[in-house]
Design a protein around this motif. Structure first.
Motif, PDB file in Angstrom:
ATOM      1  N   ILE A 378       0.760  -1.306  -0.093  1.00  0.00           N
ATOM      2  CA  ILE A 378       0.346   0.095   0.203  1.00  0.00           C
ATOM      3  C   ILE A 378       0.819   1.085  -0.426  1.00  0.00           C
ATOM      4  O   ILE A 378       1.035   2.086  -0.982  1.00  0.00           O
ATOM      5  CB  ILE A 378      -0.681  -0.275   1.020  1.00  0.00           C
ATOM      6  CG1 ILE A 378      -1.693  -1.018   1.214  1.00  0.00           C
ATOM      7  CG2 ILE A 378      -2.229   1.015   1.221  1.00  0.00           C
ATOM      8  CD1 ILE A 378      -2.621  -1.463   2.433  1.00  0.00           C
ATOM      9  N   THR A 379       1.344   1.056   0.817  1.00  0.00           N
ATOM     10  CA  THR A 379       2.395   2.499   0.850  1.00  0.00           C
ATOM     11  C   THR A 379       3.608   2.537   0.041  1.00  0.00           C
ATOM     12  O   THR A 379       4.450   3.526  -0.821  1.00  0.00           O
ATOM     13  CB  THR A 379       3.591   2.644   2.168  1.00  0.00           C
ATOM     14  OG1 THR A 379       4.487   1.219   2.505  1.00  0.00           O
ATOM     15  CG2 THR A 379       2.390   2.782   4.051  1.00  0.00           C
ATOM     16  N   GLY A 380       3.954   1.684  -0.610  1.00  0.00           N
ATOM     17  CA  GLY A 380       5.034   1.566  -1.721  1.00  0.00           C
ATOM     18  C   GLY A 380       3.871   2.645  -2.873  1.00  0.00           C
ATOM     19  O   GLY A 380       5.415   2.912  -3.584  1.00  0.00           O
ATOM     20  N   PHE A 381       3.124   1.936  -3.084  1.00  0.00           N
ATOM     21  CA  PHE A 381       2.087   2.791  -4.630  1.00  0.00           C
ATOM     22  C   PHE A 381       1.652   3.769  -3.811  1.00  0.00           C
ATOM     23  O   PHE A 381       2.218   4.680  -4.982  1.00  0.00           O
ATOM     24  CB  PHE A 381       0.739   1.377  -4.650  1.00  0.00           C
ATOM     25  CG  PHE A 381       0.081   2.549  -5.940  1.00  0.00           C
ATOM     26  CD1 PHE A 381       0.861   1.461  -6.844  1.00  0.00           C
ATOM     27  CD2 PHE A 381      -0.799   2.905  -5.930  1.00  0.00           C
ATOM     28  CE1 PHE A 381      -0.447   2.404  -8.203  1.00  0.00           C
ATOM     29  CE2 PHE A 381      -1.533   3.072  -6.832  1.00  0.00           C
ATOM     30  CZ  PHE A 381      -0.808   3.190  -7.548  1.00  0.00           C
ATOM     31  N   ILE A 382       1.846   4.265  -2.821  1.00  0.00           N
ATOM     32  CA  ILE A 382       1.195   5.515  -2.959  1.00  0.00           C
ATOM     33  C   ILE A 382       2.321   6.892  -2.666  1.00  0.00           C
ATOM     34  O   ILE A 382       1.937   7.531  -3.528  1.00  0.00           O
ATOM     35  CB  ILE A 382       0.255   5.780  -1.319  1.00  0.00           C
ATOM     36  CG1 ILE A 382      -1.085   5.219  -0.932  1.00  0.00           C
ATOM     37  CG2 ILE A 382       0.395   7.228  -1.220  1.00  0.00           C
ATOM     38  CD1 ILE A 382      -1.725   4.959  -0.474  1.00  0.00           C
ATOM     39  N   TYR A 383       3.647   6.278  -2.635  1.00  0.00           N
ATOM     40  CA  TYR A 383       4.816   7.008  -2.713  1.00  0.00           C
ATOM     41  C   TYR A 383       5.229   7.477  -3.337  1.00  0.00           C
ATOM     42  O   TYR A 383       6.584   8.105  -3.281  1.00  0.00           O
ATOM     43  CB  TYR A 383       5.660   6.811  -0.520  1.00  0.00           C
ATOM     44  CG  TYR A 383       4.832   7.341   0.030  1.00  0.00           C
ATOM     45  CD1 TYR A 383       4.828   8.422   0.134  1.00  0.00           C
ATOM     46  CD2 TYR A 383       3.838   6.818   0.555  1.00  0.00           C
ATOM     47  CE1 TYR A 383       4.251   9.096   1.642  1.00  0.00           C
ATOM     48  CE2 TYR A 383       3.617   6.795   2.861  1.00  0.00           C
ATOM     49  CZ  TYR A 383       3.415   8.323   2.842  1.00  0.00           C
ATOM     50  OH  TYR A 383       3.363   9.071   3.855  1.00  0.00           O
ATOM     51  N   ILE A 387       0.532  11.773  -8.087  1.00  0.00           N
ATOM     52  CA  ILE A 387      -1.051  12.398  -7.886  1.00  0.00           C
ATOM     53  C   ILE A 387      -2.050  11.170  -6.881  1.00  0.00           C
ATOM     54  O   ILE A 387      -2.428  11.751  -5.926  1.00  0.00           O
ATOM     55  CB  ILE A 387      -1.612  11.930  -8.997  1.00  0.00           C
ATOM     56  CG1 ILE A 387      -1.013  13.136 -10.318  1.00  0.00           C
ATOM     57  CG2 ILE A 387      -3.476  11.518  -9.350  1.00  0.00           C
ATOM     58  CD1 ILE A 387      -1.695  12.328 -11.667  1.00  0.00           C
ATOM     59  N   VAL A 388      -1.491   9.768  -6.658  1.00  0.00           N
ATOM     60  CA  VAL A 388      -1.986   9.205  -5.684  1.00  0.00           C
ATOM     61  C   VAL A 388      -2.169   9.650  -4.614  1.00  0.00           C
ATOM     62  O   VAL A 388      -2.219  10.042  -2.864  1.00  0.00           O
ATOM     63  CB  VAL A 388      -1.833   8.036  -5.823  1.00  0.00           C
ATOM     64  CG1 VAL A 388      -1.653   6.863  -4.824  1.00  0.00           C
ATOM     65  CG2 VAL A 388      -2.215   7.274  -6.701  1.00  0.00           C
ATOM     66  N   LYS A 443      -4.035   1.019 -12.823  1.00  0.00           N
ATOM     67  CA  LYS A 443      -2.663  -0.015 -12.441  1.00  0.00           C
ATOM     68  C   LYS A 443      -2.729  -1.143 -11.732  1.00  0.00           C
ATOM     69  O   LYS A 443      -3.311  -1.588 -10.627  1.00  0.00           O
ATOM     70  CB  LYS A 443      -2.023   0.811 -11.863  1.00  0.00           C
ATOM     71  CG  LYS A 443      -1.553   1.990 -12.968  1.00  0.00           C
ATOM     72  CD  LYS A 443      -1.275   1.904 -14.600  1.00  0.00           C
ATOM     73  CE  LYS A 443      -1.013   3.250 -15.372  1.00  0.00           C
ATOM     74  NZ  LYS A 443      -0.957   2.926 -16.620  1.00  0.00           N
ATOM     75  N   PRO A 444      -2.186  -2.293 -11.902  1.00  0.00           N
ATOM     76  CA  PRO A 444      -1.672  -3.544 -11.146  1.00  0.00           C
ATOM     77  C   PRO A 444      -1.694  -3.064  -9.738  1.00  0.00           C
ATOM     78  O   PRO A 444      -2.190  -3.500  -8.554  1.00  0.00           O
ATOM     79  CB  PRO A 444      -0.832  -4.001 -11.707  1.00  0.00           C
ATOM     80  CG  PRO A 444      -0.251  -4.149 -12.790  1.00  0.00           C
ATOM     81  CD  PRO A 444      -1.031  -2.259 -12.896  1.00  0.00           C
ATOM     82  N   GLY A 445      -0.429  -1.728  -9.881  1.00  0.00           N
ATOM     83  CA  GLY A 445      -0.580  -1.344  -8.183  1.00  0.00           C
ATOM     84  C   GLY A 445      -1.475  -0.517  -7.220  1.00  0.00           C
ATOM     85  O   GLY A 445      -1.810  -0.932  -5.948  1.00  0.00           O
ATOM     86  N   GLU A 696       7.898   1.221  -4.077  1.00  0.00           N
ATOM     87  CA  GLU A 696       7.776  -0.116  -5.015  1.00  0.00           C
ATOM     88  C   GLU A 696       7.813  -1.220  -5.864  1.00  0.00           C
ATOM     89  O   GLU A 696       8.821  -1.679  -5.781  1.00  0.00           O
ATOM     90  CB  GLU A 696       6.627   1.104  -6.268  1.00  0.00           C
ATOM     91  CG  GLU A 696       4.877   1.094  -6.884  1.00  0.00           C
ATOM     92  CD  GLU A 696       4.446   0.670  -8.206  1.00  0.00           C
ATOM     93  OE1 GLU A 696       3.642   0.403  -8.306  1.00  0.00           O
ATOM     94  OE2 GLU A 696       5.384   2.161  -7.981  1.00  0.00           O
ATOM     95  N   LYS A 697       7.171  -2.500  -6.040  1.00  0.00           N
ATOM     96  CA  LYS A 697       7.273  -3.748  -4.862  1.00  0.00           C
ATOM     97  C   LYS A 697       7.328  -3.743  -7.090  1.00  0.00           C
ATOM     98  O   LYS A 697       6.931  -3.032  -7.923  1.00  0.00           O
ATOM     99  CB  LYS A 697       6.310  -4.565  -5.037  1.00  0.00           C
ATOM    100  CG  LYS A 697       6.052  -4.487  -3.763  1.00  0.00           C
ATOM    101  CD  LYS A 697       5.692  -5.559  -2.571  1.00  0.00           C
ATOM    102  CE  LYS A 697       5.954  -6.304  -1.220  1.00  0.00           C
ATOM    103  NZ  LYS A 697       4.504  -7.352  -0.793  1.00  0.00           N
ATOM    104  N   SER A 698       7.995  -4.793  -7.246  1.00  0.00           N
ATOM    105  CA  SER A 698       8.738  -4.624  -8.939  1.00  0.00           C
ATOM    106  C   SER A 698       7.584  -5.134  -9.939  1.00  0.00           C
ATOM    107  O   SER A 698       7.814  -4.755 -10.871  1.00  0.00           O
ATOM    108  CB  SER A 698      10.161  -5.775  -9.095  1.00  0.00           C
ATOM    109  OG  SER A 698      10.578  -6.709  -8.343  1.00  0.00           O
TER     110      SER A 698
END
Length: 785
Positions: A378-383, A387-388, A443-445, A696-698
């Protein structure tokens, strides 16, 4: 007085300023200069006014004379004050003349304006014009052959302030001394250009000394003379060293009364070096002594022992109550030898490292590790998407999911707690129309983040993990607190941790996994007499037991009496005074003393009400005034490794050691304020702690064609930053939650009563859990110590 290349010039009778009597006018290298008669400092410019400020020890435009007689200093200051009053009157008169002229211009129009242009300047300004003459006469004499200027000349108009773009293009600094006022944006841009060009870490603006520096510059006004590179490496650094040494001397005077703890803060640099920073703690403050390269020492018990012995002798063995080091086996053996050499002190393992290791071990358990990884999704995608992140901060009112932490292990559980507290806001975000229309929601994330935020199972697991680990996190904050010495609380705090986990999980087969981790990390170097004595001497706990204390607590108290009080006569007196303490006799039983058990710090309580037990009081204050942690403050941007570079010039090495001495002690003095500094989770300054939470996870990367435009990112709001005393609030809440049942359990060693839960297959489940736990945890953890 003057060197062979300098010629002393006579001072003419026209020099009426009193400062001329205390300086020399010298001709050297084709230039005329002034020299102070007392310290022989040479002034290349500034005239007699600069000399006067120098002699008056007036900080600002000139350095202060270290040898000026007191009567001369007073006379020069009076002269400066008189000149300031005269100048103020003249400026006020000039302003009044200006107002009159403005009024006349409005009333009479162009005729008056034309008439004023024909009136000579002296008749308009009166005694204002001679100000220029006075400064010129008191300044440096003119070169021979130059044409003398007219006595009264109208000063040329100040040049217009160049536009900001022009200053940037040509690289010319904007000077405020021209009379124009710089707006705030220009000031900020000027500071920014300095930081960027000089390569100063941007985190420097978070320093508690940044605003005082700006205030000092502003108060000096226009024309402040710029200090040189050698000033900051020379007399300014020297004076700063004197200030820090004065603080150290003041604290040394307190060590005899409160005792002190030597802290050996061991850490590993990015290049793999093992350094030990030695500090000395007492309730009034912690001071940094020195940094040692221990790369080839930590594995040698003999060398490590010699190093610790040298530091104890430097501080003074009679002042030292304990030496706190790493928990490794080599440190434990060296610490035991140290206590044999110095029979009046203890060796204690660092409680912060113990707490941190517990959290690290718990985070490696399979079920908990899975939840943490989902939270990082969650945090990896947001940060990683502006925009997110903007949308998230909008729904959380500027609060961030990632908040400051001192260690990586603690960050895992502090972040989980922060996310759990914002669960409703995150749910509102992913269900909003704004998020539905956002391209990142497809997006997947984004899909993975939405599914996790909408999962009740995920949030239920997060809440359970927070309840299990929050007591350990709070103890970690307790032992690192600079406001409340932890020695009087650590014994009962560890009992509270285990009871809180037991209360949460209920079944022995569930909570024993965590208990075993705690016992393994905490009980490896038993006993800890200081911790037990701290519990015994804390009136808040002792008078809540309502019965005899356990053998561990009473033995710890006796150990401390025998070791910390070598005189047998004083030991016997303390034994008698213990009975007064147990029965709350005399002042110890006053109504005020009873009420103060819950409000005063334990050492303060003894200092206030322990006069009837003077020997026991002195011992109690020394024990209850100690910390339990060897952790110092953050070491970012302090070049510790450089001082261990063998290729450095000896003199420069000594200067760098002094610079680090000043820098680190300034941080220690303001450690409490530094904890509340502005925090940005994605800043490179915090990467060592938060990196895996903001990457963000690869497998969920949104795509290489995306433009991660940070310029559209809204900065964190001040409301999202932790308050200055947030950690202290949590510590106080933890201590307030220590009820009488928990205190009695700690004092009477009742934590191992297991008659509350009986299950038919308990032993089988325990053994299965133990095997699973051993395979997941013990192999790696025990090997690393």
């Amino acid at each position: 007085m003057a060197s062979a290349s300098e010629i002393i010039l006579p001072i003419g009778t026209q020099k009426h300023d009193p400062a001329w009597k205390h300086c020399l006018m010298i001709r050297s290298g084709g230039r005329t200069k002034l020299k102070c008669m007392y310290c022989m400092k040479l002034f290349l410019g500034g005239g007699i006014h600069r000399i006067k400020e120098h002699l008056a020890r007036h900080k600002g435009n000139a350095s202060c004379c270290p040898k000026v007689p007191p009567e001369v200093q007073v006379a020069m200051q009076q002269s400066l004050d008189g000149a300031a009053v005269r100048k103020k009157k003249k400026l006020k008169l000039a302003e009044e003349v200006k107002k009159v002229n403005s009024s006349n211009n409005q009333a009479e129009g162009g005729q008056v304006d034309a008439a004023l242009q024909m009136i000579p300047v002296p008749e308009i300004l009166g005694d204002i014009a001679p100000v220029q003459v006075e400064v010129r006469e008191e300044g440096m004499p003119k070169e021979r052959g130059r044409k003398k200027r007219a006595r009264y000349t109208s000063p040329p108009p100040p040049p217009p302030l160049p536009p900001l773009v022009t200053a940037l293009e040509v690289g010319v600094p904007i000077k405020s001394g021209s009379g124009a006022t710089m707006d705030r944006d220009q000031v900020y841009m000027a500071i920014g250009r300095f930081l960027y060009e000089a390569g100063v870490p941007l985190d420097a603006v978070n320093s508690v000394y940044f605003q005082p520096m700006l205030d000092a510059i502003a108060s000096a006004g226009p024309g402040l003379e710029m200090f040189s590179y050698h000033d900051f490496r020379g007399w300014i650094l020297k004076r700063s060293i004197e200030e820090v040494n004065n603080k150290l001397l003041r604290l040394k005077g307190l060590w005899g009364r409160t005792g002190c703890s030597i802290l050996a803060d061991e850490w590993t640099t990015e290049t793999g070096k093992t350094l030990i920073n030695f500090l000395v703690y007492c309730p009034e403050g912690t001071m940094f002594l020195k940094s040692v390269d221990a790369s080839h020492i930590v594995t040698s018990v003999d060398t490590l022992y010699e190093l610790l012995k040298h530091v104890v002798e430097e501080v003074g063995a009679t002042n030292v109550v304990q030496v706190i080091t790493n928990n490794a086996e080599s440190h434990a053996i060296a610490g035991k030898r140290l206590t044999e050499t110095f029979p009046t002190l203890f060796w204690t393992p660092c409680a912060s490292r113990c707490m941190d290791a517990m959290l690290e071990d718990i985070g490696k358990l399979e079920a908990i590790s899975e939840v943490i990884e989902n939270a990082k999704t969650i945090t990896g995608f947001i940060y990683n998407h502006a925009i997110v992140l903007n949308i998230m901060r909008k729904y959380t009112n500027g609060k961030d999911l990632i908040i400051p932490s001192d260690t990586r292990a603690a960050m895992n559980f502090i972040a989980l707690k922060s996310m759990t507290s914002l669960k409703e806001e995150l749910g509102a975000m992913v269900s909003s129309e704004e998020w539905m229309e956002c391209p990142y929601s497809k997006k997947p994330g984004g899909i993975a983040m939405t599914n996790l935020i909408g999962s009740l199972e995920f949030w239920s697991s997060c809440a359970a993990i927070v309840r299990i680990t929050e007591p350990i996190v709070r103890v970690l904050k307790l032992v690192d607190s600079s406001k409340r010495p932890a020695m009087g609380y650590i014994y009962v705090a560890m009992h509270q941790v285990k009871q809180a986990i037991k209360k949460e999980l209920v079944k022995k087969r569930d909570y024993m996994t965590y208990w075993e981790i705690i016992d393994w990390r905490w009980d490896r170097q038993l006993p800890r007499p200081l911790h037990a004595a701290g519990f015994f001497l804390n009136p808040q706990f002792f008078y809540s037991i309502q019965g005899e204390v356990s053998n561990e607590v009473s033995s710890g108290m006796l150990d401390c009496i025998e070791r910390l009080v070598p005189e047998t006569k004083v030991q016997d007196k303390i034994q008698k005074e213990l009975s007064l303490y147990k029965s709350a006799a005399g002042d110890l039983g006053r109504k005020m003393a009873v009420r103060a058990r819950q409000t005063l710090l334990p050492a303060e309580w003894w200092s206030t009400y322990g006069g009837g037990c003077p020997n026991l009081m002195r011992l109690a204050v020394r024990i209850l005034s100690q910390t339990c942690s060897a952790r110092g403050c953050e070491r970012i941007h302090i070049p510790f490794e450089q001082i261990h570079n063998q290729r450095m010039n000896y003199l420069e090495h000594e200067r760098l050691c002094d610079l680090i001495f000043v820098r680190y002690n300034l941080r220690l003095q303001q450690r409490q304020l530094l904890k509340s500094k502005p925090f940005d989770p994605i800043s490179i300054d915090n990467i060592d702690i938060v990196d895996d939470w903001i990457v963000e996870k690869s497998e969920l990367l949104s795509g290489a064609d995306e433009d991660p435009n940070w310029m559209i990112l809204n900065p964190p709001l001040a409301s999202g930053v932790l308050s200055e005393n947030s950690d202290d609030v949590e510590v106080e809440a933890f201590i307030a939650g220590l009820d009488d049942e928990v205190i009695r359990g700690a004092g009477q060693d009742a934590e191992d009563d297991d008659d509350d839960i009986k299950e038919e297959d308990e032993s089988r489940d325990d053994s299965t859990a133990a095997v699973r736990w051993q395979t997941e945890w013990q192999d790696g953890i025990i090997r690393n110590g």
